[in-house]
Design a protein around this motif. Structure first.
Motif, PDB file in Angstrom:
ATOM      1  N   ILE A   1      51.126  36.250  43.330  1.00  0.00           N
ATOM      2  CA  ILE A   1      50.743  37.196  42.330  1.00  0.00           C
ATOM      3  C   ILE A   1      50.196  36.594  40.918  1.00  0.00           C
ATOM      4  O   ILE A   1      49.295  36.373  40.795  1.00  0.00           O
ATOM      5  N   GLU A   2      50.527  35.059  41.238  1.00  0.00           N
ATOM      6  CA  GLU A   2      50.236  33.836  39.861  1.00  0.00           C
ATOM      7  C   GLU A   2      48.354  33.897  41.049  1.00  0.00           C
ATOM      8  O   GLU A   2      47.483  33.711  39.589  1.00  0.00           O
ATOM      9  N   GLY A   3      47.988  33.897  42.012  1.00  0.00           N
ATOM     10  CA  GLY A   3      46.681  33.490  42.612  1.00  0.00           C
ATOM     11  C   GLY A   3      46.331  34.845  42.387  1.00  0.00           C
ATOM     12  O   GLY A   3      45.140  35.195  41.540  1.00  0.00           O
ATOM     13  N   THR A   4      46.849  36.067  42.463  1.00  0.00           N
ATOM     14  CA  THR A   4      46.094  37.169  42.087  1.00  0.00           C
ATOM     15  C   THR A   4      45.719  37.323  40.495  1.00  0.00           C
ATOM     16  O   THR A   4      44.776  37.542  40.096  1.00  0.00           O
ATOM     17  N   HIS A   5      46.517  36.985  39.975  1.00  0.00           N
ATOM     18  CA  HIS A   5      46.413  36.853  38.269  1.00  0.00           C
ATOM     19  C   HIS A   5      44.916  35.858  37.914  1.00  0.00           C
ATOM     20  O   HIS A   5      44.360  35.983  36.877  1.00  0.00           O
ATOM     21  N   LYS A   6      45.371  34.298  38.930  1.00  0.00           N
ATOM     22  CA  LYS A   6      44.094  33.444  38.776  1.00  0.00           C
ATOM     23  C   LYS A   6      42.489  34.191  39.450  1.00  0.00           C
ATOM     24  O   LYS A   6      41.665  33.695  39.343  1.00  0.00           O
ATOM     25  N   GLY A   7      42.746  35.358  40.163  1.00  0.00           N
ATOM     26  CA  GLY A   7      41.919  35.376  41.101  1.00  0.00           C
ATOM     27  C   GLY A   7      40.804  36.703  40.206  1.00  0.00           C
ATOM     28  O   GLY A   7      39.633  36.908  40.381  1.00  0.00           O
ATOM     29  N   PHE A   8      41.242  37.539  39.324  1.00  0.00           N
ATOM     30  CA  PHE A   8      41.096  38.412  38.328  1.00  0.00           C
ATOM     31  C   PHE A   8      40.175  36.675  37.312  1.00  0.00           C
ATOM     32  O   PHE A   8      39.317  37.400  36.902  1.00  0.00           O
ATOM     33  N   VAL A   9      41.117  36.111  36.692  1.00  0.00           N
ATOM     34  CA  VAL A   9      40.153  35.427  36.003  1.00  0.00           C
ATOM     35  C   VAL A   9      39.184  35.224  36.249  1.00  0.00           C
ATOM     36  O   VAL A   9      37.978  34.733  35.447  1.00  0.00           O
ATOM     37  N   SER A  10      39.143  33.838  37.458  1.00  0.00           N
ATOM     38  CA  SER A  10      37.711  33.316  38.232  1.00  0.00           C
ATOM     39  C   SER A  10      36.922  34.668  38.564  1.00  0.00           C
ATOM     40  O   SER A  10      35.545  33.851  38.279  1.00  0.00           O
ATOM     41  N   GLN A  11      37.216  35.663  38.637  1.00  0.00           N
ATOM     42  CA  GLN A  11      35.673  36.849  39.132  1.00  0.00           C
ATOM     43  C   GLN A  11      35.810  37.417  37.326  1.00  0.00           C
ATOM     44  O   GLN A  11      35.368  38.611  38.353  1.00  0.00           O
ATOM     45  N   GLY A  12      36.162  36.916  36.726  1.00  0.00           N
ATOM     46  CA  GLY A  12      35.378  37.484  34.631  1.00  0.00           C
ATOM     47  C   GLY A  12      36.637  38.968  34.468  1.00  0.00           C
ATOM     48  O   GLY A  12      35.609  39.175  33.817  1.00  0.00           O
ATOM     49  N   VAL A  13      37.231  39.190  35.163  1.00  0.00           N
ATOM     50  CA  VAL A  13      38.479  40.554  34.585  1.00  0.00           C
ATOM     51  C   VAL A  13      40.116  40.157  33.962  1.00  0.00           C
ATOM     52  O   VAL A  13      40.373  38.869  34.410  1.00  0.00           O
ATOM     53  N   LYS A  14      39.939  40.315  32.891  1.00  0.00           N
ATOM     54  CA  LYS A  14      41.074  40.218  31.975  1.00  0.00           C
ATOM     55  C   LYS A  14      42.071  40.783  32.396  1.00  0.00           C
ATOM     56  O   LYS A  14      42.484  42.359  33.008  1.00  0.00           O
ATOM     57  N   PRO A  15      42.737  39.601  33.173  1.00  0.00           N
ATOM     58  CA  PRO A  15      44.590  41.512  34.265  1.00  0.00           C
ATOM     59  C   PRO A  15      45.658  41.251  32.905  1.00  0.00           C
ATOM     60  O   PRO A  15      45.745  40.245  32.328  1.00  0.00           O
ATOM     61  N   ASP A  16      46.206  42.797  32.478  1.00  0.00           N
ATOM     62  CA  ASP A  16      47.269  42.672  32.517  1.00  0.00           C
ATOM     63  C   ASP A  16      48.266  43.857  33.298  1.00  0.00           C
ATOM     64  O   ASP A  16      48.317  43.830  33.546  1.00  0.00           O
TER      65      ASP A  16
END
Length: 165
Positions: free
Chosen positions: A59-74
């Motif tokens: 899940i930490e990696g998923t959060h980082k994946g969103f951020v690295s792809q320009g999407v704000k994770p909520d």
């Protein structure tokens, strides 16, 4: 000498890091087309401490994946069932000795996820059923009345369900 669990975690982190370093080649562009924010609620229901530690890292990696792809994770994580036993800062001594590495990893992930702004909720029905003292739940987490009600509420607010068990 490194334990198997440590080797697996190091390998996992290397793979996740490699994936995000090469985000220009491997990405989620089609799925994230036009999305600026991703609202998700994770239902976390495990009966295994190792699996809990592993998926919190994912899940930490998923959060980082969103951020690295320009999407704000909520992101919201809702912990139900036996999983609540693995969140306590004061687990049973024998269990702690047997699972020290995974329990440390879980506590570390809780702190990391909280620092990323991820909301974490722990079901009080589950803490009662599994005899977990609510005062031993990390301060970064929120003890809530009922995990099912929370899940329904978050979904009604537009959060997408990610069930993992």
């Amino acid at each position: 000498m490194l334990k198997i669990g440590t080797i697996v975690r190091i390998l996992f982190i290397f793979i996740i890091s490699f994936t995000y370093v090469n985000a220009n080649e491997i990405n989620d562009k089609a799925a994230l087309n036009g999305i600026k924010e991703a609202k998700s609620v994770f239902l976390i229901d495990f009966t295994n401490v190792k699996k809990t530690a592993f998926y919190l890292n994912i899940i930490e990696g998923t959060h980082k994946g969103f951020v690295s792809q320009g999407v704000k994770p909520d992101m919201v994580l809702v912990f139900i069932g036996e999983t609540v036993k693995y969140l306590s800062t004061k687990p049973d001594e024998a269990f702690e000795m047997e699972n020290e590495e995974d329990l440390i990893s879980i506590q570390k992930s809780i702190k990391t996820l909280a620092s990323l702004g991820v909301r974490m909720e722990v079901c009080a029905v589950a803490t009662k059923v599994f005899n977990v003292d609510n005062s031993t739940i990390p301060k970064e987490m929120n003890v809530i009345a009922d995990g099912f009600i929370s899940l329904i509420g978050w979904q009604t607010q537009g959060y997408k369900l990610v069930p993992i068990f």
